[in-house]
Design a protein around this motif. Structure first.
Motif, short mmCIF file in Angstrom:
data_model
loop_
_atom_site.label_atom_id
_atom_site.label_comp_id
_atom_site.label_asym_id
_atom_site.label_seq_id
_atom_site.Cartn_x
_atom_site.Cartn_y
_atom_site.Cartn_z
N SER A 22 96.08 -17.96 104.24
CA SER A 22 95.73 -19.00 105.19
C SER A 22 94.40 -19.64 104.81
O SER A 22 93.66 -19.10 103.98
CB SER A 22 95.63 -18.42 106.61
OG SER A 22 94.54 -17.50 106.68
N GLN A 23 94.10 -20.79 105.40
CA GLN A 23 92.83 -21.45 105.11
C GLN A 23 91.66 -20.56 105.52
O GLN A 23 90.62 -20.54 104.85
CB GLN A 23 92.75 -22.79 105.85
CG GLN A 23 93.72 -23.85 105.31
CD GLN A 23 93.43 -24.19 103.86
OE1 GLN A 23 94.24 -23.95 102.98
NE2 GLN A 23 92.26 -24.76 103.61
N LYS A 27 88.68 -19.20 103.06
CA LYS A 27 87.26 -19.41 103.37
C LYS A 27 86.50 -18.08 103.34
O LYS A 27 85.40 -17.99 102.78
CB LYS A 27 87.11 -20.07 104.74
CG LYS A 27 85.66 -20.34 105.12
CD LYS A 27 85.56 -20.89 106.54
CE LYS A 27 86.20 -22.27 106.64
NZ LYS A 27 86.00 -22.87 107.98
N GLY A 63 90.13 -25.20 99.58
CA GLY A 63 89.55 -25.34 100.92
C GLY A 63 89.93 -26.64 101.59
O GLY A 63 89.73 -26.81 102.80
N GLU A 65 93.04 -28.97 102.56
CA GLU A 65 94.50 -28.80 102.68
C GLU A 65 95.27 -29.79 101.80
O GLU A 65 96.28 -29.44 101.20
CB GLU A 65 94.92 -28.93 104.14
CG GLU A 65 94.42 -27.78 105.01
CD GLU A 65 94.99 -27.84 106.42
OE1 GLU A 65 95.82 -28.74 106.69
OE2 GLU A 65 94.64 -26.99 107.24
N ARG A 68 94.83 -28.78 98.19
CA ARG A 68 95.59 -27.55 97.94
C ARG A 68 97.08 -27.87 97.78
O ARG A 68 97.73 -27.31 96.89
CB ARG A 68 95.39 -26.57 99.10
CG ARG A 68 96.13 -25.25 98.91
CD ARG A 68 95.97 -24.34 100.11
NE ARG A 68 96.66 -23.08 99.94
CZ ARG A 68 96.73 -22.12 100.86
NH1 ARG A 68 96.13 -22.30 102.04
NH2 ARG A 68 97.40 -21.00 100.62
#
Length: 397
Positions: A22-23, A27, A63, A65, A68
């Motif tokens: 997940s983001q 992070k 980082g 979206e 990515r």
């Protein structure tokens, strides 16, 4: 970094996460690596600095979206669907049971390095791969940078400034956001969605048995085009100018250490993130102090009487002087420790002050001092004190 440079990158591996992370997990992974490998935490450790830079580059892409998604699509195209598959026995890249033997297969044929190969189409597969990876005579342009360039500069500090930390203004000349369009590159501030790729940044193409997904040649992989370019920056979103920034140097930096300021490098095109600024710190030597890690070292001249009888002396520090007690009978060259008066550490603590006492012999004495000293010397001999007692014998052992 252009998307065609992603071929050799493993951003998930650089952050130590899976491609399904997940983001929030991405992070957290980046922050952990940055905290453990920051140049401030491990000065002079080139391996840690390289890991830090790789993590920062990976986080710049993963980082975001949108970035990515483009990265995942690109890697999927390169790793599987984009290239079909080269099999020597009827694989998905060679339908219909076609077989290619080792003797008549040369990888250079694929990239157009040899002429007359059986796999040519409009000049060989080099045209196809050249378009995708910006090699050879491909028609596709390279994808646009996803962030601004990193900038390196140098500063020189006094010993006390480096030990205690300071802020210093510096001037940099390079690409900065256009003030007229606020970095967008568009006169109206609203870039348009690219009609070629429908905003995805990628286009698909089939050539015979091969299917390719590549950065869109019209928008350079950004998914947006500038239809009303800003007259001040010609649609790039950046202009070359000199700007002044204030650099905060943390306490305890050492000579040659690099300090990273995220996002203070050159501006990215059309609103893309800025690069980083790396400041190499040089430290001027001090005529009084030296450093040993976080400890501050100072050599203080004293008299024989101060050592023999004991006294309290005043010693300089990075701030106000301190009073240090010298016990009676202290030998020349002894080091006394004063807790917490050294180089400041992170968290509010500090190293120690190491005070080395060194006897200074007077060059000229008046009659009274000479008479008194001779009286003392005689008394010293009468007491049986011999500074060289057993000295010669101990040297021979």
């Amino acid at each position: 970094m252009a998307q065609n440079d992603w071929v050799s990158k493993d951003y998930y591996g650089d952050l130590g996460v899976s491609s399904k992370a997940s983001q929030d997990e991405i992070k957290k992974a980046y922050r952990k690596i940055a905290r453990e490998n920051h140049p401030d935490a491990k000065p002079g450790d080139t391996a840690a600095e390289d890991r830090f830079k790789k993590a920062a580059e990976a986080y710049d892409v993963l980082g975001d979206e949108k970035e990515r998604k483009e990265y995942d699509q690109f890697k999927a195209a390169v790793g599987s669907g984009g290239f079909g598959g080269f099999g020597r026995s009827g694989g998905p890249g060679f339908p219909g049971g076609f077989r290619q033997t080792q003797s008549d297969f040369d990888v250079s044929d694929l990239f157009g390095d040899r002429s007359g190969g059986g796999f040519s189409e409009d000049g060989g597969l080099g045209d196809i791969f050249g378009g995708l990876f910006n090699r050879g005579g491909g028609a596709r342009g390279a994808a646009r940078p996803t962030r601004g360039a990193d900038v390196e500069t140098e500063i020189t500090l006094d010993f006390a400034e480096a030990a205690k930390g300071t802020t210093i203004p510096i001037q940099l000349t390079g690409e900065a956001p256009c003030n007229n369009c606020h970095g967008s590159g568009s006169r109206s501030g609203n870039p348009s969605t690219c009609g070629e790729c429908s905003g995805t940044g990628f286009t698909s193409e089939n050539r015979g048995a091969f299917g390719f997904s590549a950065p869109c040649s019209r928008c350079g992989g950004t998914g947006q085009v500038i239809t009303d370019p800003c007259p001040h920056c010609s649609g790039t979103g950046t202009v070359n100018r000199t700007r002044s920034i204030t650099v905060r140097i943390p306490s305890g930096v050492i000579d040659g250490q690099k300090v990273r300021l995220a996002g203070q490098g050159e501006a990215g095109p059309n609103g893309k993130p800025a690069g980083d600024l790396f400041v190499t710190v040089h430290v001027r030597p001090d005529r009084v102090f030296n450093r040993s890690g976080d400890d501050l070292e100072v050599t203080v001249p004293v008299s024989f009487a101060e050592l023999a009888l004991g006294d309290t002396i005043t010693v300089p520090t990075l701030d106000a002087p301190v009073r240090v007690k010298v016990p009676a009978g202290t030998p020349d060259g002894r080091t006394l420790r004063v807790r917490g008066r050294g180089v400041p550490k992170r968290g509010g603590e500090a190293g120690d002050l190491l005070v080395t006492v060194q006897v200074t012999v007077p060059k000229n004495l008046d009659a009274a001092a000479t008479s008194a000293l001779r009286t003392y010397a005689q008394a010293e001999r009468d007491s049986g004190f011999d500074p060289r007692a057993d000295w010669a014998g101990s040297k021979r052992k």
